[in-house]
Enzyme design. Structure first.
Site, short mmCIF file in Angstrom:
data_model
loop_
_atom_site.label_atom_id
_atom_site.label_comp_id
_atom_site.label_asym_id
_atom_site.label_seq_id
_atom_site.Cartn_x
_atom_site.Cartn_y
_atom_site.Cartn_z
NE ARG A 121 40.85 50.89 -17.10
CZ ARG A 121 39.73 50.23 -17.34
NH1 ARG A 121 39.39 49.91 -18.57
NH2 ARG A 121 38.97 49.86 -16.32
CE LYS A 143 58.15 66.06 -14.51
NZ LYS A 143 58.90 66.95 -13.61
CD GLU A 185 60.29 76.58 -17.01
OE1 GLU A 185 61.39 76.01 -17.03
OE2 GLU A 185 59.39 76.30 -16.19
CE LYS A 227 60.54 68.92 -20.41
NZ LYS A 227 59.50 69.62 -19.74
CD GLU A 237 61.43 64.97 -11.88
OE1 GLU A 237 60.68 65.40 -12.78
OE2 GLU A 237 61.55 65.48 -10.77
NE ARG A 241 60.66 65.21 -17.11
CZ ARG A 241 59.67 64.97 -17.96
NH1 ARG A 241 59.53 63.76 -18.47
NH2 ARG A 241 58.83 65.91 -18.28
CG ASN A 245 62.01 69.60 -11.25
OD1 ASN A 245 61.18 69.95 -12.08
ND2 ASN A 245 62.09 68.36 -10.80
CG HIS A 248 60.83 74.44 -11.36
ND1 HIS A 248 61.86 75.03 -12.06
CD2 HIS A 248 59.79 74.35 -12.23
CE1 HIS A 248 61.45 75.28 -13.29
NE2 HIS A 248 60.21 74.89 -13.43
CG HIS A 252 56.61 74.18 -8.13
ND1 HIS A 252 56.90 72.87 -8.40
CD2 HIS A 252 56.36 74.75 -9.34
CE1 HIS A 252 56.82 72.65 -9.70
NE2 HIS A 252 56.50 73.78 -10.29
CG HIS A 265 55.74 78.12 -13.81
ND1 HIS A 265 55.85 77.41 -12.62
CD2 HIS A 265 56.66 77.59 -14.66
CE1 HIS A 265 56.80 76.49 -12.77
NE2 HIS A 265 57.30 76.58 -13.99
N1 GLY Z 1 59.04 70.95 -16.30
C1 GLY Z 1 59.91 69.97 -15.80
C2 GLY Z 1 59.82 68.66 -16.48
O1 GLY Z 1 59.16 68.54 -17.50
O2 GLY Z 1 60.39 67.70 -16.03
#
Ligand code: GLY
Length: 359
Positions: A121, A143, A185, A227, A237, A241, A245, A248, A252, A265
């Site tokens: 956990r 993330k 990025e 960031k 998010e 946040r 993206n 993305h 993606h 990526h």
């Molecule tokens: N890579 C996008 C984020 O960390 O929110």
């Protein structure tokens, strides 16, 4: 060494950026008051280069590290590999106070972070990103997760590391294609948050491509600051946040519909960001000159800015886009730019316009 703080109350942590940090891994971990036993999770490529130094440093500081090596590549970001990691952690009797060191690029960081978030956990973990992309993005902000056949990162958890250690020396041996992929990025941060950074990136691109140490250190630290600022305001998010993206949604979908691994990526989100800049011009009034500056920067770095698709591939790409996590109420939502340095999230974009900018 530059030190950037991620401000998350009692889950705050430091991002350390500098040269020569891997040999200091053990000493840095010793300051975190974690247990003695730990697992270094890495992949078959990164392990060959850096596992020995990481294990030596951990052992020299009194830790008892075990090494878990997964196959290199995006295919390792799956539940089957997660389960293999759990089995090895259990076999080596890692306990609640034990911790994990994620040594590698984005795949290792996301995978090892998810293992740390869920084993017993949740046990602590430290990120040691060895690619540019992981240093400026995926290792920061908590993330973690794995892919499903149905889409990228569809299973995961927000789970913050105890520390992020970005050793710039690791970038010296990074294959050129991967380094350039990471720049996608880096450029993103200029577009979404910092027009001054974007202009510096335009000016300093030759130095960046030469991997000049001081330029790299300053740029990586600035990306991490941005960031950290965004994640500090919106960890899970709920809104802001989402700006991370940018590019993305299409990116993606390109990765997913072409089979993970064909495009790196950064390459996929490069095409995605250039398309998003064109959509921004059509829908949010981004100046055409600024959309052109964006496309030029990506192209000059050697990143792809276009994708050729036949009808079947286009259909597959749109199907993948509809499965993106950013879809809500069946609508695909985009992050679009008003100007360089300022973006808005949650923007609806008609499908025919997406087709137009990808054509
Ligand atoms: N890579 C996008 C984020 O960390 O929110």
């Amino acid at each position: 060494m530059r030190n950037v703080q991620v401000p998350l109350g009692n889950r705050s942590y430091a991002i350390k950026v500098g040269g020569g940090l891997l040999p200091r891994l053990g000493a840095e971990c010793a300051q975190l008051q974690l247990g003695q036993r730990c697992a270094v999770i890495t992949d078959s490529n990164v392990g060959k280069k850096f596992a020995k130094a990481a294990l030596k440093s951990m052992a020299a500081s009194g830790f008892q590290p075990v090494l878990i090596t997964v196959p290199a590549g995006e295919k390792s970001k799956c539940m089957a590999v997660v389960e293999k990691c759990y089995d090895q952690l259990a076999a080596h009797r890692l306990e609640r106070k034990s911790f994990i060191v994620a040594l590698g690029g984005g795949v290792v960081g996301d995978l090892a972070g998810f293992v740390a978030a869920t084993y017993l956990r949740g046990i602590p973990f430290v990120q040691v990103p060895t690619t540019l992309l992981a240093q400026v993005d995926s290792s920061v902000g908590g993330k973690t997760g794995v892919n499903l056949k149905a889409g990228k990162n569809l299973v995961g958890a927000f789970y913050q590391p105890q520390m992020v250690l970005c050793d710039l020396d690791a970038l010296k041996t990074l294959p050129k294609r991967e380094f350039i992929s990471g720049l996608a990025e880096v450029f993103k941060y200029g577009i979404i948050y910092d027009a001054i950074l974007f202009a510096q990136l335009e000016r300093n691109l030759p130095k960046l491509l030469k991997r000049e140490a001081e330029t790299l250190a300053a740029v990586i630290a600035r990306c991490c600051e941005i960031k950290a600022d965004v994640v500090g305001q919106d960890e899970t998010e709920g809104g802001l946040r989402a700006i991370l993206n940018f590019g993305h949604t299409i990116g993606h979908a390109i990765e997913n519909s072409s089979g993970y691994g064909k495009y790196l990526h950064g390459e996929a989100i490069s095409i995605g960001q250039v398309a998003a800049a064109k959509l921004s011009h059509k829908l949010l009034g981004l100046l055409s000159g600024d959309a052109e500056r964006i496309e030029k920067l990506f192209a000059q770095a050697g990143l792809p800015v276009k994708i050729k698709l036949n009808a079947a591939q286009r259909k597959k790409l749109f199907a993948a886009m509809k499965l993106d996590k950013k879809v809500s109420g069946g609508e695909i939502k985009f992050v679009l730019a008003e100007k360089i340095g300022k973006v808005c999230w949650g923007q609806k974009v008609p499908s025919d316009l997406i087709e137009q900018v990808l054509a």
